[in-house]
Write a protein that holds these residues in place. Structure first.
Motif, PDB file in Angstrom:
ATOM      1  N   VAL A   1       0.853  -1.182   0.000  1.00 26.15           N
ATOM      2  CA  VAL A   1       0.000   0.000   0.000  1.00 26.15           C
ATOM      3  C   VAL A   1       0.889   1.232   0.000  1.00 26.15           C
ATOM      4  N   SER A   2       0.423   2.272  -0.665  1.00 33.79           N
ATOM      5  CA  SER A   2       1.203   3.506  -0.724  1.00 33.79           C
ATOM      6  C   SER A   2       1.143   4.235   0.616  1.00 33.79           C
ATOM      7  N   SER A   3       2.073   5.144   0.789  1.00 32.36           N
ATOM      8  CA  SER A   3       2.115   5.946   2.011  1.00 32.36           C
ATOM      9  C   SER A   3       0.844   6.792   2.148  1.00 32.36           C
ATOM     10  N   GLY A   4       0.362   7.304   1.019  1.00 33.54           N
ATOM     11  CA  GLY A   4      -0.865   8.108   1.042  1.00 33.54           C
ATOM     12  C   GLY A   4      -2.072   7.306   1.474  1.00 33.54           C
ATOM     13  N   ALA A   5      -2.180   6.067   0.973  1.00 36.17           N
ATOM     14  CA  ALA A   5      -3.297   5.209   1.358  1.00 36.17           C
ATOM     15  C   ALA A   5      -3.204   4.840   2.831  1.00 36.17           C
ATOM     16  N   LEU A   6      -1.986   4.573   3.300  1.00 35.92           N
ATOM     17  CA  LEU A   6      -1.793   4.239   4.714  1.00 35.92           C
ATOM     18  C   LEU A   6      -2.236   5.394   5.602  1.00 35.92           C
ATOM     19  N   TRP A   7      -1.840   6.611   5.259  1.00 38.45           N
ATOM     20  CA  TRP A   7      -2.222   7.764   6.066  1.00 38.45           C
ATOM     21  C   TRP A   7      -3.719   8.078   5.955  1.00 38.45           C
ATOM     22  N   THR A   8      -4.279   7.837   4.782  1.00 43.50           N
ATOM     23  CA  THR A   8      -5.728   8.005   4.636  1.00 43.50           C
ATOM     24  C   THR A   8      -6.459   7.036   5.561  1.00 43.50           C
ATOM     25  N   GLY A   9      -5.991   5.795   5.616  1.00 43.69           N
ATOM     26  CA  GLY A   9      -6.574   4.812   6.514  1.00 43.69           C
ATOM     27  C   GLY A   9      -6.456   5.210   7.967  1.00 43.69           C
ATOM     28  N   ARG A  10      -5.310   5.741   8.322  1.00 42.67           N
ATOM     29  CA  ARG A  10      -5.120   6.192   9.709  1.00 42.67           C
ATOM     30  C   ARG A  10      -6.044   7.351  10.057  1.00 42.67           C
TER      31      ARG A  10
ATOM     32  N   ALA B  93     -11.520   0.854  21.840  1.00 45.35           N
ATOM     33  CA  ALA B  93     -10.142   0.601  22.270  1.00 45.35           C
ATOM     34  C   ALA B  93      -9.560  -0.596  21.527  1.00 45.35           C
ATOM     35  N   LEU B  94     -10.351  -1.630  21.364  1.00 47.34           N
ATOM     36  CA  LEU B  94      -9.877  -2.799  20.610  1.00 47.34           C
ATOM     37  C   LEU B  94      -9.598  -2.429  19.151  1.00 47.34           C
ATOM     38  N   TYR B  95     -10.431  -1.589  18.567  1.00 49.94           N
ATOM     39  CA  TYR B  95     -10.238  -1.140  17.186  1.00 49.94           C
ATOM     40  C   TYR B  95      -8.975  -0.286  17.053  1.00 49.94           C
ATOM     41  N   ALA B  96      -8.685   0.506  18.056  1.00 44.80           N
ATOM     42  CA  ALA B  96      -7.533   1.412  17.994  1.00 44.80           C
ATOM     43  C   ALA B  96      -6.199   0.683  18.118  1.00 44.80           C
ATOM     44  N   LEU B  97      -6.185  -0.452  18.787  1.00 43.86           N
ATOM     45  CA  LEU B  97      -4.944  -1.216  18.965  1.00 43.86           C
ATOM     46  C   LEU B  97      -4.702  -2.113  17.756  1.00 43.86           C
ATOM     47  N   PRO B  98      -3.540  -2.018  17.123  1.00 48.91           N
ATOM     48  CA  PRO B  98      -3.284  -2.805  15.908  1.00 48.91           C
ATOM     49  C   PRO B  98      -3.492  -4.309  16.072  1.00 48.91           C
ATOM     50  N   ARG B  99      -3.106  -4.878  17.190  1.00 51.52           N
ATOM     51  CA  ARG B  99      -3.238  -6.334  17.376  1.00 51.52           C
ATOM     52  C   ARG B  99      -4.682  -6.803  17.455  1.00 51.52           C
ATOM     53  N   THR B 100      -5.573  -5.938  17.904  1.00 49.11           N
ATOM     54  CA  THR B 100      -6.972  -6.324  18.089  1.00 49.11           C
ATOM     55  C   THR B 100      -7.931  -5.511  17.215  1.00 49.11           C
ATOM     56  N   SER B 101      -7.394  -4.834  16.208  1.00 49.82           N
ATOM     57  CA  SER B 101      -8.219  -3.924  15.403  1.00 49.82           C
ATOM     58  C   SER B 101      -9.336  -4.633  14.651  1.00 49.82           C
ATOM     59  N   VAL B 102      -9.101  -5.849  14.175  1.00 49.52           N
ATOM     60  CA  VAL B 102     -10.157  -6.559  13.447  1.00 49.52           C
ATOM     61  C   VAL B 102     -11.281  -6.948  14.399  1.00 49.52           C
ATOM     62  N   LEU B 103     -10.946  -7.455  15.583  1.00 51.51           N
ATOM     63  CA  LEU B 103     -11.972  -7.761  16.583  1.00 51.51           C
ATOM     64  C   LEU B 103     -12.747  -6.502  16.943  1.00 51.51           C
ATOM     65  N   GLY B 104     -12.055  -5.395  17.147  1.00 54.15           N
ATOM     66  CA  GLY B 104     -12.721  -4.131  17.453  1.00 54.15           C
ATOM     67  C   GLY B 104     -13.649  -3.700  16.331  1.00 54.15           C
ATOM     68  N   ALA B 105     -13.213  -3.878  15.080  1.00 51.17           N
ATOM     69  CA  ALA B 105     -14.052  -3.515  13.936  1.00 51.17           C
ATOM     70  C   ALA B 105     -15.315  -4.373  13.895  1.00 51.17           C
ATOM     71  N   ILE B 106     -15.171  -5.648  14.191  1.00 52.54           N
ATOM     72  CA  ILE B 106     -16.339  -6.539  14.215  1.00 52.54           C
ATOM     73  C   ILE B 106     -17.310  -6.113  15.316  1.00 52.54           C
ATOM     74  N   LEU B 107     -16.780  -5.824  16.499  1.00 53.08           N
ATOM     75  CA  LEU B 107     -17.644  -5.405  17.611  1.00 53.08           C
ATOM     76  C   LEU B 107     -18.298  -4.054  17.337  1.00 53.08           C
ATOM     77  N   LEU B 108     -17.559  -3.124  16.757  1.00 47.23           N
ATOM     78  CA  LEU B 108     -18.143  -1.825  16.419  1.00 47.23           C
ATOM     79  C   LEU B 108     -19.201  -1.970  15.332  1.00 47.23           C
ATOM     80  N   THR B 109     -18.991  -2.892  14.402  1.00 44.23           N
ATOM     81  CA  THR B 109     -19.998  -3.144  13.372  1.00 44.23           C
ATOM     82  C   THR B 109     -21.288  -3.651  14.014  1.00 44.23           C
ATOM     83  N   ALA B 110     -21.156  -4.526  14.990  1.00 42.66           N
ATOM     84  CA  ALA B 110     -22.333  -5.018  15.710  1.00 42.66           C
ATOM     85  C   ALA B 110     -23.013  -3.875  16.466  1.00 42.66           C
TER      86      ALA B 110
END
Length: 136
Positions: free
Chosen positions: A9-18, A70-87
């Motif tokens: 991924v490009s640097s621009g895409a990475l920063w956009t994601g952040r 908090a789970l979404y913000a932490l890189p190791r648990t970001s996918v779990l956080g995204a799933i919980l936030l989606t719910a």
């Protein structure tokens, strides 16, 4: 490409994601924080949505939202956080749909947040990009 391989991924895409993820994190921190005291305006606006005007219910919703954030913000648990936030957003969507709130401004607001949430995670996490490849 397997999940263990990472899509570049490009640097621009990475920063956009952040930035997109940061917007969601800040919004959800605000959303959870106002439910903790809880403010009278929070408990009174819960009543038309079909929730009781109970400080403990508001507090519980705030804690759930903050933990998922908090789970979404932490890189190791970001996918779990995204799933919980989606719910969590799904609950908001269902609540607004049930009482007949306007579709584009209220009911689909959780969908908009979910798109930003997953878009930010997709752009900042190479494993998510490998799991969901949009191009070959």
């Amino acid at each position: 490409m397997s999940i263990s391989e990472t899509a570049p991924v490009s640097s621009g895409a990475l920063w956009t994601g952040r930035v997109l993820s940061g917007i969601i994190i800040l919004f959800m921190i605000f959303d959870g924080a106002i439910k903790l005291p809880p403010l009278d305006v929070v408990t009174q606006t819960m009543v038309p949505l079909g929730w009781p005007a109970d400080a403990n219910v508001a507090r519980l919703l705030g804690v759930i939202g903050l933990i998922a954030t908090a789970l979404y913000a932490l890189p190791r648990t970001s996918v779990l956080g995204a799933i919980l936030l989606t719910a969590y957003m799904g609950g908001a969507i269902a609540t607004n749909a049930r009482i007949g709130n306007p579709l584009f401004s209220h009911t689909l607001f959780g969908v908009y947040l979910g798109v930003i949430l997953w878009g930010g995670l997709y752009l900042r996490d190479p494993k998510v990009r490998a799991l969901i490849p949009f191009s070959r």
